[in-house]
Design a protein around this motif. Sequence first.
Motif, PDB file in Angstrom:
ATOM      1  N   LEU A 160       4.517   5.549  -5.542  1.00 59.82           N
ATOM      2  CA  LEU A 160       4.534   5.564  -7.092  1.00 59.82           C
ATOM      3  C   LEU A 160       3.371   6.552  -7.705  1.00 59.82           C
ATOM      4  CD1 LEU A 160       5.238   1.784  -7.828  1.00 59.82           C
ATOM      5  CD2 LEU A 160       6.691   3.734  -7.768  1.00 59.82           C
ATOM      6  N   ILE A 161       2.267   6.638  -7.140  1.00 60.43           N
ATOM      7  CA  ILE A 161       1.351   7.396  -7.555  1.00 60.43           C
ATOM      8  C   ILE A 161       1.573   8.753  -7.369  1.00 60.43           C
ATOM      9  CG2 ILE A 161      -1.091   8.098  -7.179  1.00 60.43           C
ATOM     10  CD1 ILE A 161      -1.785   5.304  -6.691  1.00 60.43           C
ATOM     11  N   SER A 162       2.282   9.054  -6.350  1.00 58.04           N
ATOM     12  CA  SER A 162       2.651  10.442  -5.887  1.00 58.04           C
ATOM     13  C   SER A 162       3.759  11.006  -7.125  1.00 58.04           C
ATOM     14  CB  SER A 162       3.160  10.532  -4.544  1.00 58.04           C
ATOM     15  OG  SER A 162       4.383  10.075  -4.336  1.00 58.04           O
ATOM     16  N   LYS A 163       4.419  10.217  -7.515  1.00 58.31           N
ATOM     17  CA  LYS A 163       5.276  10.440  -8.390  1.00 58.31           C
ATOM     18  C   LYS A 163       4.870  10.572  -9.895  1.00 58.31           C
ATOM     19  CE  LYS A 163       9.301   8.236  -5.825  1.00 58.31           C
ATOM     20  NZ  LYS A 163      10.305   7.053  -5.712  1.00 58.31           N
ATOM     21  N   GLY A 164       3.602  10.543  -9.993  1.00 56.87           N
ATOM     22  CA  GLY A 164       2.961  10.848 -11.387  1.00 56.87           C
ATOM     23  C   GLY A 164       2.679   9.482 -12.144  1.00 56.87           C
ATOM     24  N   HIS A 165       2.865   8.371 -11.537  1.00 63.42           N
ATOM     25  CA  HIS A 165       2.443   7.138 -12.210  1.00 63.42           C
ATOM     26  C   HIS A 165       0.966   6.747 -12.193  1.00 63.42           C
ATOM     27  CE1 HIS A 165       6.589   6.476 -13.113  1.00 63.42           C
ATOM     28  NE2 HIS A 165       7.068   6.731 -11.992  1.00 63.42           N
ATOM     29  N   VAL A 209       0.878  -1.260  -0.075  1.00 65.46           N
ATOM     30  CA  VAL A 209       0.134   0.001  -0.058  1.00 65.46           C
ATOM     31  C   VAL A 209       0.586   1.116   0.026  1.00 65.46           C
ATOM     32  CG1 VAL A 209      -1.557   1.291   1.599  1.00 65.46           C
ATOM     33  CG2 VAL A 209      -1.888  -1.055   1.091  1.00 65.46           C
ATOM     34  N   ARG A 210       1.909   1.464   0.758  1.00 66.15           N
ATOM     35  CA  ARG A 210       2.590   2.537   0.931  1.00 66.15           C
ATOM     36  C   ARG A 210       3.370   2.705  -0.402  1.00 66.15           C
ATOM     37  NH1 ARG A 210       6.804   2.334   5.652  1.00 66.15           N
ATOM     38  NH2 ARG A 210       7.455   4.368   4.833  1.00 66.15           N
ATOM     39  N   THR A 211       3.916   1.509  -0.836  1.00 72.97           N
ATOM     40  CA  THR A 211       4.692   1.691  -2.144  1.00 72.97           C
ATOM     41  C   THR A 211       3.971   2.228  -3.501  1.00 72.97           C
ATOM     42  OG1 THR A 211       6.111  -0.123  -1.534  1.00 72.97           O
ATOM     43  CG2 THR A 211       6.239   0.300  -3.948  1.00 72.97           C
ATOM     44  N   LEU A 212       2.587   1.651  -3.494  1.00 74.23           N
ATOM     45  CA  LEU A 212       1.799   2.107  -4.692  1.00 74.23           C
ATOM     46  C   LEU A 212       1.413   3.539  -4.521  1.00 74.23           C
ATOM     47  CD1 LEU A 212      -0.457  -0.941  -4.732  1.00 74.23           C
ATOM     48  CD2 LEU A 212       1.057  -0.231  -6.465  1.00 74.23           C
ATOM     49  N   ASN A 213       1.020   3.873  -3.177  1.00 73.82           N
ATOM     50  CA  ASN A 213       1.084   5.555  -2.803  1.00 73.82           C
ATOM     51  C   ASN A 213       2.370   6.420  -3.229  1.00 73.82           C
ATOM     52  OD1 ASN A 213      -1.457   4.955  -1.766  1.00 73.82           O
ATOM     53  ND2 ASN A 213      -0.778   5.007   0.108  1.00 73.82           N
ATOM     54  N   ARG A 261      13.299   4.152   3.372  1.00 72.05           N
ATOM     55  CA  ARG A 261      14.059   4.796   2.443  1.00 72.05           C
ATOM     56  C   ARG A 261      13.917   4.056   1.044  1.00 72.05           C
ATOM     57  NH1 ARG A 261      17.284   8.880   0.742  1.00 72.05           N
ATOM     58  NH2 ARG A 261      18.826   8.535  -0.768  1.00 72.05           N
ATOM     59  N   LEU A 262      14.047   2.767   1.407  1.00 69.37           N
ATOM     60  CA  LEU A 262      13.951   1.909  -0.009  1.00 69.37           C
ATOM     61  C   LEU A 262      12.917   2.032  -0.536  1.00 69.37           C
ATOM     62  CD1 LEU A 262      15.109  -1.533   1.759  1.00 69.37           C
ATOM     63  CD2 LEU A 262      15.980  -0.445  -0.253  1.00 69.37           C
ATOM     64  N   LEU A 263      11.749   2.042   0.029  1.00 65.57           N
ATOM     65  CA  LEU A 263      10.124   2.363  -0.634  1.00 65.57           C
ATOM     66  C   LEU A 263      10.160   3.771  -1.293  1.00 65.57           C
ATOM     67  CD1 LEU A 263       7.530   1.015   1.771  1.00 65.57           C
ATOM     68  CD2 LEU A 263       8.837  -0.172   0.080  1.00 65.57           C
ATOM     69  N   ALA A 264      10.839   4.657  -0.583  1.00 68.52           N
ATOM     70  CA  ALA A 264      10.603   6.040  -1.457  1.00 68.52           C
ATOM     71  C   ALA A 264      11.488   6.087  -2.431  1.00 68.52           C
ATOM     72  CB  ALA A 264      11.053   6.954  -0.064  1.00 68.52           C
ATOM     73  N   MET A 265      12.669   5.238  -2.717  1.00 68.21           N
ATOM     74  CA  MET A 265      13.465   5.156  -3.736  1.00 68.21           C
ATOM     75  C   MET A 265      13.018   4.530  -4.804  1.00 68.21           C
ATOM     76  SD  MET A 265      15.893   7.583  -2.911  1.00 68.21           S
ATOM     77  CE  MET A 265      14.689   8.463  -2.112  1.00 68.21           C
ATOM     78  N   LEU A 266      11.833   3.882  -4.962  1.00 67.44           N
ATOM     79  CA  LEU A 266      11.504   2.994  -5.782  1.00 67.44           C
ATOM     80  C   LEU A 266      10.794   3.746  -6.799  1.00 67.44           C
ATOM     81  CD1 LEU A 266      10.004  -0.407  -3.959  1.00 67.44           C
ATOM     82  CD2 LEU A 266      12.255  -0.082  -5.214  1.00 67.44           C
TER      83      LEU A 266
END
Length: 410
Positions: free
Chosen positions: A73-78, A67-71, A185-190
Motif C-alpha cells: 500500500l505504501i508503494s502505491k503512494g498511500h 507487513v507485506r500488505t502495508l508495504n 496476488r491477493l495482497l498485490a491487488m489490495l
Amino acid sequence: MPHRIKIINDPVHGFVTIPGEIQFRLIEHQWFQRLRRIKQLGLTYLVYPAALHARFQHSLGAMHLMVRTLNYLISKGHDISPQEREDAINAILLHDIGHGPFSHTLENTIVTGLDHEQLGRAIIRQIDKEFDGALQGAMAILEGRYHRQFLCQLVSGQMDMDRMDYLRRDSFYTGVAEGFINVDRLLAMLDIAEDELVIEAKGVFTIEHFLAARRMMYWQVYLHKTVLAAEFMLSNALLRARHLVKEGRQPEASSSLRYFLENKPNPVDLEGDAAGLRQFTNLDDVDIFAALKQWQYDNDVVLSLLASGIVNRKLFRIELLDEPPAEEMLQTLLHGIAGYLNIDEEKAGWLLIKGQTSNQVYNPDHAPIRVLQKNGALTGLHELLPAIGQAGQLVTVTKHFVCYPKFIKR
C-alpha cells in the motif's frame, strides 16, 4: 538500542521476519507463548491427522501478511505513518490472544457470555500496562474505532490478514487442495479508496477464487460432520464435569480447569488482575486433554464415555438433516441409549446431541468487498460477479444434525 533481526522459518510463507522490538517483546510474552499450546483447528486432527498447528504459527503468519500488505500500500503512494504501521502490526499479532483451549470448540463452554475477542481485549489491556500504553492504537483497531478504517478492515474484514493466513495455512496442514489461495496476488491487488480497503479491478477473479476456497474449506474442514461430532462430545464432557462438580463430585482437573468447573466468572472477574483472567491465561489444550485422560476412568458412565471417545477416537455417529430432527426420532434414540447403558433418560440425554450449524461465505450487506475500477469508481463485488450468488456464496446454508453413540443402530 537497534532492533535484533529475528527470522522464523515458516513452512507456509517461508522466512518470516519479526519487524520490530515491540513485536519481539510481545511474542516473548508468556501469554503469547501460550498460543503454542492451543491448536488452531481444535479437534480437526481427528479427521485430518496433520492439522496439529497452533494459534501461535497462525498469529505470526498473519503478522507477516500484514507487513507485506502495508508495504504494498505504501508503494502505491498511500501515506501510512510509522505509528499507524506499528499499531496495525501489533493488532494482527494479538488478534487471537483471547482464544481458549482447542480454539472455537470450547468457546462459551469454559467461559460463558464472553467470546475470544472480548477475552483478548481484556488480556491486551493487562499487557498494555506492562508496555506503558504502547498498545492503545492496536486496541482501537481491534475495537474498530481507529482513525483509519482500512487498517481495521485489514485486521477484521472480509479480506483481512486473519482469513488469508488461516485459509492458506489450514489448507496446507489438512491437505485440502481446494482451499489453496494465491496469497501473493491477493495482497498485490489490495488498495485504498475513501479510507476503505478495496480490490483492484484486475484482481476480481482472484477474490472470486478466494471466496470459493473459503466455502470449500468450511464444508470440508471447519464444519466437517465428524469434526462437529468430536467438538460437541468435548463440549458435553466439560459441561458434564461441571454438572458433577455442582453435585459435589470432584472430577480430576488442573487448578485452572477446576476454577472454571466450579465458577462461571462474569466480565468483571476477567478484567485486570482478577482471578478469572489469571486462571484463563494458565489454561490451554494440555489441561483439557490431561483431564480427559483421567475422566475416561471416572465412575460416571456419561463422563467416561465422552472422554474415552475423544481420547481413543471412538466418535459418535452424526446425521446431517435438512430439518430439525423429529421428536419421535429423538425419543427412539434416547430410549436406545438409556436401555443399552442401563441408565435413566436424564443421563442418556447427555449422550444425545442435537443442534444446527450454518455458514455464509460472503455477506454483501456487512462491509461489502468493493472493486476499484480504472476510472476510480467503486463497485460492489456481487454486482460485478453475479456468479458468486449462483455458486452459493451469498446464501446462508444451515444444516441440522443429531449425534449419538455408534452402539445405537438405525
